[in-house]
Motif scaffolding. Structure first.
Motif, mmCIF file in Angstrom:
data_model
loop_
_atom_site.group_PDB
_atom_site.id
_atom_site.type_symbol
_atom_site.label_atom_id
_atom_site.label_comp_id
_atom_site.label_asym_id
_atom_site.label_seq_id
_atom_site.Cartn_x
_atom_site.Cartn_y
_atom_site.Cartn_z
ATOM 1 N N MET A 1 23.211 11.279 49.281
ATOM 2 C CA MET A 1 23.145 9.887 49.740
ATOM 3 C C MET A 1 21.715 9.565 50.155
ATOM 4 S SD MET A 1 25.501 7.773 52.386
ATOM 5 C CE MET A 1 26.066 9.228 53.183
ATOM 6 N N LEU A 2 21.193 8.538 49.514
ATOM 7 C CA LEU A 2 19.800 8.181 49.758
ATOM 8 C C LEU A 2 19.575 7.749 51.206
ATOM 9 C CD1 LEU A 2 19.184 5.935 46.599
ATOM 10 C CD2 LEU A 2 18.802 8.394 46.829
ATOM 11 N N LEU A 3 18.351 7.919 51.640
ATOM 12 C CA LEU A 3 17.928 7.430 52.947
ATOM 13 C C LEU A 3 16.918 6.317 52.645
ATOM 14 C CD1 LEU A 3 18.487 8.244 55.856
ATOM 15 C CD2 LEU A 3 16.552 9.793 55.739
ATOM 16 N N HIS B 1 15.478 10.331 38.675
ATOM 17 C CA HIS B 1 15.859 11.740 38.550
ATOM 18 C C HIS B 1 15.545 12.539 39.820
ATOM 19 C CE1 HIS B 1 16.833 15.540 36.847
ATOM 20 N NE2 HIS B 1 15.618 15.989 37.023
ATOM 21 N N THR B 2 14.311 12.421 40.305
ATOM 22 C CA THR B 2 13.972 13.182 41.514
ATOM 23 C C THR B 2 14.436 12.452 42.771
ATOM 24 O OG1 THR B 2 11.847 12.102 41.852
ATOM 25 C CG2 THR B 2 11.882 14.036 40.396
ATOM 26 N N LEU B 3 14.768 11.176 42.642
ATOM 27 C CA LEU B 3 15.212 10.324 43.739
ATOM 28 C C LEU B 3 14.106 10.052 44.752
ATOM 29 C CD1 LEU B 3 18.817 11.718 44.382
ATOM 30 C CD2 LEU B 3 18.061 9.990 42.759
ATOM 31 N N GLU B 4 12.876 10.363 44.373
ATOM 32 C CA GLU B 4 11.763 10.038 45.258
ATOM 33 C C GLU B 4 11.639 8.518 45.383
ATOM 34 O OE1 GLU B 4 8.132 12.019 44.313
ATOM 35 O OE2 GLU B 4 6.950 10.835 45.724
ATOM 36 N N ILE B 5 11.415 8.060 46.604
ATOM 37 C CA ILE B 5 11.233 6.627 46.840
ATOM 38 C C ILE B 5 9.738 6.382 47.086
ATOM 39 C CG2 ILE B 5 11.741 4.711 48.413
ATOM 40 C CD1 ILE B 5 14.518 6.039 48.811
ATOM 41 N N ARG C 1 1.639 10.250 42.504
ATOM 42 C CA ARG C 1 2.765 11.182 42.607
ATOM 43 C C ARG C 1 3.275 11.642 41.254
ATOM 44 N NH1 ARG C 1 3.882 14.011 46.612
ATOM 45 N NH2 ARG C 1 5.901 14.220 45.596
ATOM 46 N N HIS D 1 18.319 13.620 49.699
ATOM 47 C CA HIS D 1 17.529 13.271 50.876
ATOM 48 C C HIS D 1 18.019 13.939 52.159
ATOM 49 C CE1 HIS D 1 16.034 9.315 48.785
ATOM 50 N NE2 HIS D 1 15.807 10.413 48.086
ATOM 51 N N ARG E 1 13.041 12.052 49.716
ATOM 52 C CA ARG E 1 12.552 10.736 49.275
ATOM 53 C C ARG E 1 11.033 10.673 49.200
ATOM 54 N NH1 ARG E 1 12.799 7.302 54.697
ATOM 55 N NH2 ARG E 1 12.730 9.104 56.083
#
Ligand SMILES: [Zn+2]
Lengths: 102, 984
Positions: free
Chosen positions: A1-3, A73-77, A99, B250, B451
């Motif tokens: 679950m994303l933050l 894919h990496t879910l990096e924000i 990045r 995350h 994230r």
């Protein structure tokens, strides 16, 4: 679950507090547009395994829409920005370039 | 009895515990698991296998157990498929075996075993395809009876479960040496730390394998020291019986705490911790691998590590004569533990050609027989377990012949160790095949990322691939404690042990015990072209049982690689998915059950409705009165009574659930012109207009009456289920598309209660209440504000019934006062409430649509005959451009019509299809259908291809496969076509 951090009210919260709104920066064509343009607006969406600019709403918080740059894919924000921005701000594009540099 | 005279670090020999298994009473000791207690009582047969119903015993001592699943508890506390290796014994525990009929010892399903040639890999796909009818009536019932796990409980669970939220800097999963040390380091650094351990004890394998010395202390003392130090730290939270079930994006983790499974529950039984952690450290250790050989599933064939766990932790000898089959030095610890406990070790078979090393020498010094380059070729036994094994020489190429027979009642398999990499894999980290150590270990190049793009899951200790205590502690980082332990020699993995000549398998070599998948099944799958590991898995069901292949996957993938002639790394592995072990359905639901499952919205009059005999129906999240029961009348009678009241006298409807959205600002009119298909900006203050709302596909999504309260303020009514959706829809356009418009919106649905006062006596009734609203002067589609019976009201003269009708809105706190005032003054006028079913019949008689009945997301305003509500003057509105698309303008689209059945007494089924002339094709469907008491016959509305041009045509409506009825296509307005009744 994303933050996720809402850029409008500043709250940092779980993904379940937000509602996704799909791909960002899709322009709604004028009523006089061609069928193909209208069809593209309605149905054609990118589905990249890469950085994705997308719309989110802080549905169970302040209720405001905003934009987010996220790697699917990496879910990096890489950042969040205003709902009325016509394109991602330079600062976020710089961060993405930094990045995702090979 | 097989309880040893001494030993057993976890048991309290002075406290006896009674329990039952299959109704038979047994005694165990405090500290036992159900598995150790049954083994101590000499019970070895505990289950029947899923497919072949082969007798099975306990294989492991932990959560990876594939065989020993039981039903726990009875009645409303019955729970199936629980691993007995994880059940802590308590007084009064009841367990029953499953997957057997009528009993474990005489199980009719054994026939399956005889017929096992009929059950090759993929048998579901191959055997039961034809004939199709046989599946439902023959194959499925039979398979369901014989195959399958425990029975699902039939009663409501009386226990409580809860969800708990927590936050920490570092979450550490696993309370073995690596986890304890990692917690210590993070705790000393001042981090908020959570350390969780799935069992009831700290120390991991060090409790059993205590031959190492750490920082000059025996391993057990070192553990106790770490735990004491951690307990003293305020920033460290320690939880036993808590499994880190999943690591998600995350840093989100789920912990499954079995709070009260080891006792009669008080308080929540299970707890689901929803944790947000900065870092997750997986100190989840390793799982030992079994070795595939012929007959490796008889009760008594166990993992070597489990055998010594039972000896050292619970003081139980799983066998009196044990054969150890090992591929590595660590396996020797089992032989030494048995020997030390006074149990006979019949032989040690070592796959390696030249086993040396400290542990090997210790075994030889103890007088144990070590046979090198030798494996188990065959196990013989019966349902009570192993009787003997036959050795087989390894490395003999094609000339394999079984060797020496060795009598034994227990076989310990030491097939090497697999890191528990699940937490790494759950959240996107990759694992790599390490050929030197014969294991999948985490790939440091591809970790799960948070994230910020930084790695947030780290596996340490065994989970990271460390095989010895020294390496385990060093992997944590920071200052490493000094470790004195026996050095170990390299292992030699064995993926398959032949029982006869190279090509022939000879007998069953099990890989996946729980799903009865054999080496032959994997080879067959590979031959049939299922070369991808994901395909082979699904075809054979390898690793798809409740244990998710914890013991079987690696061996299975190795067999697949070998069969395909590929390297292990090229075959790849399947993805480990959460949860790590099954979690209870109760804990998933938590407190969100019953009334808390989904909150119900009630109007201010809800209790009044209930007192008046209302039968409620769900409308969106609301509950609305469907009809009001009087005396003993039937359902139909109450609906007819309520309809007649509105047509002949006056009825009251609680319409408070209608959405009410205020739209205000200098650009409000301009904005609503875009939101609605018709023109709203031209509406005069004090007037109402019915509006349609479409999406940008041109399809109807909501409707309602808009009132202009003043120059800058509109009140938009929405459908009952639509208020939140429409409000969000407006906000989306205002915030993301037309953000330059000066408009504010507010959803005031619950701030205002609203009642329809409908019927010929409506005006007379309202005029009896004191106030300053001139009801007679208020025109149709007019709006007024004023005071009625001393209450501030908004009055809308609008009608959804076709009768003279007013809707009165009051601030919700006045709702009951106004409602009762209306009823009090109108007794002689015949006033009374009506419900939603009467409302629906009344509107259908008038041909008014209901969003969701006459529309289904593919219907335009033109389709339902409402072209008059689609503006031709506006440059743009949502849906305008779409309605010009070819499919939306083509001839022959389904259009709204009325249907009159040939038999006026017959009410069509809702959704019934209208058929083409040849009866081959559906040309439309019934959208609303009722008996109309007003016109004394059945009426229906339908969407029918080209319907508006078919007036007067008779169509067949299909009722079922054989029956159809005739109906005439008519106008959907069945009553008062000119609208005379509302214009009085
Ligand atoms: Zn916000």
């Amino acid at each position: 679950m994303l933050l996720i951090q809402c850029p409008v009210c500043g709250v940092e919260a779980e993904e379940t507090e937000f509602a996704p709104g799909g791909e960002a920066h899709i322009l709604r064509p004028e009523p006089g547009c061609s069928d193909a343009e209208w069809s593209a607006y309605l149905f054609e969406r990118k589905n990249p395994r890469a950085v994705h600019y997308e719309r989110w709403r802080h549905a169970f918080g302040c209720g405001k829409w905003f934009h987010m740059a996220r790697h699917t894919h990496t879910l990096e924000i890489f950042g969040v920005y205003a709902a009325d921005a016509p394109e991602p701000p330079q600062e976020i594009r710089d961060r993405i370039a930094e990045r995702t540099a090979p | 009895m097989t309880r040893l005279k001494s030993g057993g670090a976890l048991i309290d020999r002075d406290t006896s515990v009674t329990f039952t298994f299959d109704g038979k009473p047994f005694r165990g000791m405090k500290g036992d698991t159900l598995a150790s207690a049954l083994l101590a009582n000499g019970v070895r047969l505990v289950n029947r296998s899923y497919k072949y119903h082969r007798p099975r015993g306990v294989v492991t001592s932990g959560p990876e157990e594939p065989n020993a699943l039981v039903n726990l508890g009875s009645g409303d506390r019955h729970e199936p498929n629980i691993r007995m290796t994880q059940i802590e014994l308590f007084d009064g525990l009841e367990a029953t075996s499953q997957n057997r009929y009528p009993s474990l010892k005489s199980d009719v399903g054994v026939l399956n075993a005889a017929a096992s040639r009929l059950y090759p890999a993929g048998f579901y796909y191959k055997t039961f395809i034809h004939p199709r009818v046989a599946w439902k009536h023959l194959f499925e019932p039979v398979i369901r009876r014989i195959a399958g796990l425990g029975r699902a409980p039939t009663e409501a669970d009386p226990d409580t479960y809860e969800h708990q939220y927590a936050f920490c800097d570092t979450l550490i999963a696993g309370g073995g040496p690596a986890g304890l040390l990692a917690a210590r380091r993070a705790g000393e650094a001042g981090e908020r730390v959570m350390l969780v351990e799935q069992t009831e004890r700290w120390g991991g394998r060090l409790l059993t394998d205590d031959d190492a010395e750490i920082d000059g202390k025996p391993a057990r003392d070192w553990i106790a020291g770490q735990v004491a130090a951690l307990e003293a730290m305020e920033n460290v939270t320690l939880r036993l019986r808590t499994c880190c079930s999943a690591a998600f994006d995350h840093g989100y983790a789920l912990l499954y705490e079995r709070r009260a499974d080891h006792m009669t529950p008080t308080g929540p039984r299970h707890r689901l911790w929803r944790v947000r952690a900065g870092q997750i450290v997986g100190a989840t250790g390793m799982i030992e691998r079994p070795i595939p050989f012929y007959g490796n599933d008889f009760p008594g064939v166990m993992l070597a590590s489990a055998v010594r766990d039972y000896v050292r932790l619970w003081g139980v000898a799983p066998g009196q004569r044990t054969v150890l089959y090992t591929t590595n030095d660590d396996g020797y610890r089992t032989a030494l533990a048995l020997h030390e406990a006074g149990c006979h070790v019949a032989a040690i078979l070592d796959a390696r050609a030249d086993p040396v090393g400290i542990l090997v020498e210790q075994a030889r010094e103890a007088g144990l027989t070590v046979m090198s380059a030798t494996g188990i070729g065959k196990v013989s036994g019966n349902r009570d377990g192993v009787r003997e094994i036959q050795t087989v020489p390894l490395d003999r190429g094609d000339d394999v012949e079984l060797g020496k027979r060795i009598e034994c009642d227990c076989v310990a398999m030491a097939g090497g160790w697999s890191p528990v990499v699940h937490l790494y894999s759950h959240s996107g980290g990759k694992v790599v095949w390490d050929a030197d150590r014969a294991m999948y270990r985490p790939d440091p190049e591809n970790p799960p990322r948070d994230r910020h793009g930084e790695p947030y899951v780290r596996l340490v200790g065994g989970a990271g691939g460390a095989l010895t205590t020294g390496d385990v502690l060093a992997s944590v980082g920071g200052a490493t404690p000094s470790v004195v332990a026996a050095a170990e020699q390299p292992a030699r993995p064995v993926w398959f042990t032949p029982s006869q000549g190279k090509a022939a398998l000879g007998g069953k070599h099990f890989l996946d015990y729980q799903n009865d998948v054999t080496v032959a099944d994997i080879r067959l799958a590979a031959r049939e072209g299922f070369e991808s590991v994901e395909h082979a898995k699904r075809y054979t069901t390898l690793g798809m049982a409740t244990d998710q292949g914890k013991l079987s996957n690696i061996n299975g993938h190795a067999i697949l690689a070998e069969t395909l002639g590929k390297a292990m790394a090229d075959v790849g592995t399947t993805t480990f998915r959460p949860p790590y072990t099954p979690i209870s359905m109760g804990v998933i639901a938590g407190q969100e059950k019953g009334l808390l499952f989904k909150p119900v919205r009630q109007t201010a009059l809800h209790d009044w409705h209930a007192e008046q005999g209302a039968e409620f129906e769900p409308v969106g999240d609301w509950r609305r009165p469907y009809r009001y029961q009087r005396d003993s009348e039937g359902r139909e009678a109450s609906i007819t009574r309520e309809i007649k009241r509105v047509r002949e006298k006056v009825g009251l409807l609680d319409a408070s659930t209608l959405g009410k959205i205020i739209v205000r600002g200098p650009d409000a009119g301009k904005f609503l012109d875009l939101m609605y298909t018709n023109m709203m900006s031209t509406l005069k203050p004090g007037k109402c207009r019915y509006g349609l709302m479409c999406n940008d596909n041109g399809f109807l999504m909501d409707d309602g009456v808009v009132a202009r309260l003043d120059e800058q303020t509109f009140l938009c009514h929405t459908t009952s289920g639509g208020s939140d959706r429409v409000h969000a829809w407006m906000e989306e356009w205002l915030q993301t598309e037309w953000f330059d418009m000066r408009v504010l919106t507010a959803n005031v649905t619950e701030q205002w209660s609203q009642f329809a006062v409908a019927g010929p006596n409506a005006r007379a009734l309202l005029e009896r209440l004191e106030g300053d609203v001139d009801f007679a002067a208020l025109p149709f589609m007019g709006f007024a504000e004023g005071t009625v019976a001393g209450m501030p009201v908004r009055v809308f003269r609008i009608s959804f019934s076709g009768e003279l009708s007013y809707e009165l809105a009051v601030p919700t706190s006045y709702a009951l006062s106004l409602w009762e005032a209306l009823l009090d003054v109108g007794g002689d006028l015949g006033v009374g409430p009506y419900g939603t079913e009467a409302l629906h019949v009344l509107r259908a008689e008038k041909g008014f649509i209901v969003i969701g009945d006459e529309t289904d997301g593919t219907v335009t305003p033109h389709d339902v005959g409402m072209s008059w509500a689609v503006s031709k003057k506006k440059d743009d509105f949502i849906g305008k451009r779409a309605m010009e698309r070819s499919d939306l303008t083509r001839q022959g689209r389904k259009q709204l019509v009325g249907l009159l059945t040939e038999d006026p007494g017959y009410v069509l089924p809702d959704g019934a299809h209208a058929l083409s002339k040849d009866g081959e094709r559906a040309i439309g469907h019934v959208t609303s259908t009722y008996h109309s008491p007003t016109i004394g016959r059945s009426i229906a509305m339908a969407l029918i291809e080209g319907g508006m041009d078919r007036m007067g045509e008779t169509v067949q409506i299909g009722i079922d496969r054989k029956t159809s009825v005739k109906a005439v296509i008519a106008s959907p307005v069945f009553y008062d076509k000119d609208g005379a009744r509302q214009n009085v």
